[in-house]
Design a protein around this motif. Structure first.
Motif, PDB file in Angstrom:
ATOM      1  N   ILE A 231      -2.339   0.158  -1.544  1.00  0.00           N
ATOM      2  CA  ILE A 231      -1.610   1.305  -1.462  1.00  0.00           C
ATOM      3  C   ILE A 231      -0.416   1.356  -2.255  1.00  0.00           C
ATOM      4  CG2 ILE A 231      -0.104   2.456   0.177  1.00  0.00           C
ATOM      5  CD1 ILE A 231      -1.767   1.369   2.493  1.00  0.00           C
ATOM      6  N   LYS A 232       0.434   0.043  -2.617  1.00  0.00           N
ATOM      7  CA  LYS A 232       1.370  -0.308  -3.544  1.00  0.00           C
ATOM      8  C   LYS A 232       2.627   0.790  -2.853  1.00  0.00           C
ATOM      9  CE  LYS A 232      -0.704  -1.976  -7.515  1.00  0.00           C
ATOM     10  NZ  LYS A 232      -1.490  -2.730  -7.095  1.00  0.00           N
ATOM     11  N   PRO A 233       2.944   0.426  -1.508  1.00  0.00           N
ATOM     12  CA  PRO A 233       3.965   1.206  -1.043  1.00  0.00           C
ATOM     13  C   PRO A 233       5.233   1.087  -1.401  1.00  0.00           C
ATOM     14  CG  PRO A 233       3.373  -0.184   0.708  1.00  0.00           C
ATOM     15  CD  PRO A 233       2.568  -0.482  -0.660  1.00  0.00           C
ATOM     16  N   ASN A 234       6.149   1.985  -1.306  1.00  0.00           N
ATOM     17  CA  ASN A 234       7.675   1.843  -1.499  1.00  0.00           C
ATOM     18  C   ASN A 234       8.277   1.366  -0.229  1.00  0.00           C
ATOM     19  OD1 ASN A 234       6.759   4.446  -3.210  1.00  0.00           O
ATOM     20  ND2 ASN A 234       8.359   3.258  -4.159  1.00  0.00           N
ATOM     21  N   VAL A 235       7.814   1.791   0.959  1.00  0.00           N
ATOM     22  CA  VAL A 235       8.444   1.243   2.309  1.00  0.00           C
ATOM     23  C   VAL A 235       7.429   1.186   3.139  1.00  0.00           C
ATOM     24  CG1 VAL A 235       9.875   2.314   4.182  1.00  0.00           C
ATOM     25  CG2 VAL A 235      10.649   2.947   1.884  1.00  0.00           C
ATOM     26  N   ALA A 236       7.699  -0.018   4.222  1.00  0.00           N
ATOM     27  CA  ALA A 236       6.620  -0.179   5.158  1.00  0.00           C
ATOM     28  C   ALA A 236       7.417  -0.322   6.482  1.00  0.00           C
ATOM     29  CB  ALA A 236       5.935  -1.574   4.716  1.00  0.00           C
TER      30      ALA A 236
END
Length: 362
Positions: A231-236
């Motif tokens: 995913i390579k998220p910015n926020v989790a």
């Protein structure tokens, strides 16, 4: 929406079906299919990976990505050794509790279907009263009614078969949910309900939302470790369970004080990004959502750690559901807490803007 009931008849029906389905670590896919079927009307597309993590995506083309996450697996056992007399010895698959095993029914999963068994235990009359031996990993055993090893094998049971408890969902005193595997299929349920509310309330998010149901948390956060690279998220924002420490034999001086019915538990830990956590706390205050606090030491022991320390660092936070009797077959949570975790995640998402870095230096 703070006072409205969230869990409706359809969602409760999904919860019961989802919990009753066995989903041991490494064998989560049937549970994931149930979860995906429920979430499907509320998302734009799905991502799945090699080991079975499932992700419902809203706004998949958006560059800024926010994850809300729970894990789908449950603790279980593996058949490790079959005696000549047809008894089975086991090893853990996750943090299975040897002390609760004696006299429990089990389901042994084979290619031919479920084989029933029981964790036997010597009768009280036959034990040495002066020196009783407690249940331990090397003395608990399963009896499937076979007369010898050959019959065990004819029944389709072999070393490596995974074993779960058959205990099913019940409601205690109208508002307590009781089942095995609330840790952490409640997380999958709660993030699914967030997706439903966003759709039903016609909320348009300015970012991509990745509703992530990870596998293999119980053996080292492995599913989250894999999917965060995809995913390579910015926020989790991760949701898991934590201990209700108000029941007997728990030391609050070491475990802290959190209680079912008193609201979601917001964590303080190095892996928890402070500005994101403060956003969650501000949201709880402004929406009058009750909450509790919990401090972890070196790590949270949840998928938060896997997300936080991935991809060069992902702003991550943990909202926990207080639970009694973790890793037993009678895990217990309060319905009000379940609804308030859903509310808190939902309202926090509405308070996140596209492109936010949560940097300490902005």
């Amino acid at each position: 929406m703070a006072k409205e009931k969230i869990i409706n008849e359809k969602s409760l029906e999904f919860l019961e079906k989802y919990l009753n389905n066995p989903s041991p670590t490494g064998y989560e896919w049937e549970g994931q299919k149930i979860w995906m079927d429920y979430v499907k009307p509320y998302v734009d597309e799905f991502i799945t990976d090699t080991y079975g993590t499932a992700v419902g995506v809203i706004n998949p083309k958006a560059k800024y990505k926010v994850v809300i996450e729970g894990h789908s697996d449950e603790i279980s056992w593996y058949v490790n050794y079959i005696t000549d007399e047809g008894l089975l010895y086991v090893i853990r698959n996750g943090g299975s509790d040897h002390q609760i095993a004696p006299s429990k029914w089990v389901d042994i999963h084979t290619k031919n279907g479920i084989v029933k068994g029981v964790f036997g235990w010597p009768a009280i009359h036959t034990r040495n009263k002066a020196k009783e031996e407690p249940p331990k990993l090397d003395n608990i055993f399963i009896d499937i009614g076979a007369k010898d090893k050959e019959e065990v094998e004819k029944m389709g049971v072999h070393v490596g078969c995974v074993i779960t408890y058959p205990d099913q969902f019940q409601i205690l005193n109208k508002d307590k949910f009781v089942c095995r595997a609330l840790d952490n299929r409640m997380g999958g349920f709660m993030i699914a309900e967030v997706a439903r509310l966003l759709k039903e309330n016609k909320k348009e998010l300015p970012f991509g939302l990745y509703i992530t149901n990870s596998v293999q948390e119980e053996i080292g956060l492995r599913g989250a470790e894999m999917i965060t690279q995809t995913i390579k998220p910015n926020v989790a924002i991760v949701t898991d369970v934590c201990h209700d420490t108000t029941t007997p034999m728990i030391n609050k001086k070491t475990e802290g004080e959190t209680k079912i019915g008193d609201g979601p538990v917001i964590s303080y830990a190095p892996a928890v990004q402070n500005k994101l956590r403060e956003r969650i706390l501000e949201t709880a205050d402004s929406k009058k959502i009750p909450f509790q606090r919990n401090a972890s030491s070196r790590y949270t022991g949840t998928d938060t750690d896997a997300f936080a320390y991935s991809n060069g660092g992902v702003a991550s936070a943990l909202i926990s559901l207080p639970l009694r009797y973790m890793h037993t077959t009678v895990e217990t949570v309060h319905k009000d807490d379940v609804e308030n975790v859903i509310r808190l995640i939902y309202e926090t998402l509405l308070n996140i803007k596209e492109g936010e870095t949560f940097s300490y230096f902005d």
